[in-house]
Design an enzyme around this catalytic site. Structure first.
Site, PDB file in Angstrom:
ATOM      1  N   LYS A  16     125.852  38.610  50.840  1.00  0.00           N
ATOM      2  CA  LYS A  16     124.668  38.658  49.982  1.00  0.00           C
ATOM      3  C   LYS A  16     123.640  39.708  50.442  1.00  0.00           C
ATOM      4  O   LYS A  16     123.731  40.219  51.562  1.00  0.00           O
ATOM      5  CB  LYS A  16     124.043  37.252  49.933  1.00  0.00           C
ATOM      6  CG  LYS A  16     124.947  36.201  49.253  1.00  0.00           C
ATOM      7  CD  LYS A  16     124.236  34.852  49.123  1.00  0.00           C
ATOM      8  CE  LYS A  16     125.088  33.826  48.385  1.00  0.00           C
ATOM      9  NZ  LYS A  16     124.378  32.531  48.210  1.00  0.00           N
ATOM     10  N   PHE A  65     115.766  26.146  41.635  1.00  0.00           N
ATOM     11  CA  PHE A  65     115.893  27.353  42.450  1.00  0.00           C
ATOM     12  C   PHE A  65     116.576  28.505  41.712  1.00  0.00           C
ATOM     13  O   PHE A  65     116.822  29.552  42.297  1.00  0.00           O
ATOM     14  CB  PHE A  65     116.644  27.045  43.752  1.00  0.00           C
ATOM     15  CG  PHE A  65     118.039  26.486  43.550  1.00  0.00           C
ATOM     16  CD1 PHE A  65     119.117  27.318  43.284  1.00  0.00           C
ATOM     17  CD2 PHE A  65     118.269  25.114  43.648  1.00  0.00           C
ATOM     18  CE1 PHE A  65     120.401  26.804  43.114  1.00  0.00           C
ATOM     19  CE2 PHE A  65     119.550  24.588  43.481  1.00  0.00           C
ATOM     20  CZ  PHE A  65     120.619  25.439  43.204  1.00  0.00           C
ATOM     21  N   ARG A  97     134.933  28.200  52.859  1.00  0.00           N
ATOM     22  CA  ARG A  97     133.709  27.387  52.767  1.00  0.00           C
ATOM     23  C   ARG A  97     133.315  26.863  54.145  1.00  0.00           C
ATOM     24  O   ARG A  97     132.140  26.804  54.503  1.00  0.00           O
ATOM     25  CB  ARG A  97     133.908  26.202  51.812  1.00  0.00           C
ATOM     26  CG  ARG A  97     134.187  26.599  50.377  1.00  0.00           C
ATOM     27  CD  ARG A  97     132.944  26.890  49.610  1.00  0.00           C
ATOM     28  NE  ARG A  97     132.176  25.705  49.330  1.00  0.00           N
ATOM     29  CZ  ARG A  97     131.125  25.700  48.524  1.00  0.00           C
ATOM     30  NH1 ARG A  97     130.742  26.813  47.918  1.00  0.00           N
ATOM     31  NH2 ARG A  97     130.453  24.602  48.315  1.00  0.00           N
ATOM     32  N   THR A 103     125.235  25.093  53.003  1.00  0.00           N
ATOM     33  CA  THR A 103     124.428  25.972  52.141  1.00  0.00           C
ATOM     34  C   THR A 103     123.133  26.412  52.823  1.00  0.00           C
ATOM     35  O   THR A 103     122.782  27.591  52.825  1.00  0.00           O
ATOM     36  CB  THR A 103     124.075  25.231  50.831  1.00  0.00           C
ATOM     37  OG1 THR A 103     125.297  24.787  50.224  1.00  0.00           O
ATOM     38  CG2 THR A 103     123.334  26.141  49.864  1.00  0.00           C
ATOM     39  N   ARG A 115     126.891  31.413  58.168  1.00  0.00           N
ATOM     40  CA  ARG A 115     125.527  31.181  57.672  1.00  0.00           C
ATOM     41  C   ARG A 115     124.587  30.776  58.798  1.00  0.00           C
ATOM     42  O   ARG A 115     123.402  31.126  58.785  1.00  0.00           O
ATOM     43  CB  ARG A 115     125.531  30.108  56.582  1.00  0.00           C
ATOM     44  CG  ARG A 115     125.959  30.640  55.223  1.00  0.00           C
ATOM     45  CD  ARG A 115     126.158  29.523  54.223  1.00  0.00           C
ATOM     46  NE  ARG A 115     126.302  30.011  52.861  1.00  0.00           N
ATOM     47  CZ  ARG A 115     126.721  29.245  51.844  1.00  0.00           C
ATOM     48  NH1 ARG A 115     127.045  27.970  52.049  1.00  0.00           N
ATOM     49  NH2 ARG A 115     126.829  29.763  50.637  1.00  0.00           N
ATOM     50  N   ASN A 125     121.027  32.770  52.338  1.00  0.00           N
ATOM     51  CA  ASN A 125     122.016  32.211  53.256  1.00  0.00           C
ATOM     52  C   ASN A 125     123.205  33.126  53.536  1.00  0.00           C
ATOM     53  O   ASN A 125     124.223  32.682  54.051  1.00  0.00           O
ATOM     54  CB  ASN A 125     122.468  30.826  52.764  1.00  0.00           C
ATOM     55  CG  ASN A 125     123.069  30.893  51.365  1.00  0.00           C
ATOM     56  OD1 ASN A 125     123.222  31.969  50.803  1.00  0.00           O
ATOM     57  ND2 ASN A 125     123.423  29.741  50.823  1.00  0.00           N
ATOM     58  N   HIS A 128     128.538  33.809  50.095  1.00  0.00           N
ATOM     59  CA  HIS A 128     129.007  32.937  49.017  1.00  0.00           C
ATOM     60  C   HIS A 128     130.480  32.641  49.226  1.00  0.00           C
ATOM     61  O   HIS A 128     131.211  33.467  49.755  1.00  0.00           O
ATOM     62  CB  HIS A 128     128.819  33.636  47.669  1.00  0.00           C
ATOM     63  CG  HIS A 128     129.539  32.961  46.540  1.00  0.00           C
ATOM     64  ND1 HIS A 128     129.004  31.900  45.845  1.00  0.00           N
ATOM     65  CD2 HIS A 128     130.776  33.165  46.013  1.00  0.00           C
ATOM     66  CE1 HIS A 128     129.869  31.482  44.932  1.00  0.00           C
ATOM     67  NE2 HIS A 128     130.955  32.244  45.010  1.00  0.00           N
TER      68      HIS A 128
END
Ligand code: ATP
Ligand code: MG
Length: 148
Positions: A16, A65, A97, A103, A115, A125, A128
């Site tokens: 990200k 959000f 994941r 998250t 993360r 964070n 993805h």
């Protein structure tokens, strides 16, 4: 013996904008970390338009959000990746994941994960990962329509 279904062979990952904008010096380390466990099958770098970000996160439309999320995801370049676990017995979607972790970066810091190490908050964070085989198929074709 157990073999995973083809549906879980690939997952869609995104590095990200918080990583690309605020810590570009960490991208090499992050890619090496990823490549220790996954084959990077597809990779590109791009900037999402607001309407593309809204379309990508359509399921989150209406959540408190949502505006913050699409604002964040359009705040700089992103690197979408199609990943496949090197260990072909392992479900790539679940494995990735776990590799990125919870998250919220604050919770992520309680375990060893990307993360926890490179994320800053609940929105910022860093990474993805597709949440299910259906999501993975949709998200892979969103960024890599040519990948079949
Ligand atoms: P991702 O889909 O990015 O892998 P996720 O599946 O862990 O993350 P989702 O519930 O799908 O989380 O939310 C998508 C993104 O929206 C999160 O990665 C995060 O950037 C943001 N987000 C999720 N929950 C919150 C929240 N409670 N407050 C602020 N931002 C949030
Ligand atoms: Mg999600």
């Amino acid at each position: 013996t157990y073999t995973i279904s083809m549906a879980s062979r690939y997952t869609l990952a995104i590095i990200k904008p918080d990583v690309l904008v605020k810590q570009p010096h960490n991208i090499g380390t992050i890619l090496k970390r990823i490549e220790s466990k996954y084959n990077i099958v597809q990779r590109k770098q791009l900037e999402l338009s607001l309407s593309d970000a809204e379309r990508f996160y359509n399921d989150h439309r209406g959540k408190f959000f949502f505006e913050r999320l699409v604002g964040f995801m359009t705040s700089g370049p992103i690197i979408p990746l199609v990943l496949s676990e090197k260990n072909t017995e392992v479900d790539s979607i679940k494995s990735w994941r776990e590799f990125i972790g919870p998250t919220h970066a604050e919770n992520a810091r309680k375990v060893q994960c990307l993360r926890g190490e490179f994320g800053t908050s609940d929105t910022w964070n860093g990474f993805h990962g597709s949440g299910s085989p259906d999501e993975a198929i949709k998200e892979i074709s969103f960024f890599f329509p040519e990948f079949k």
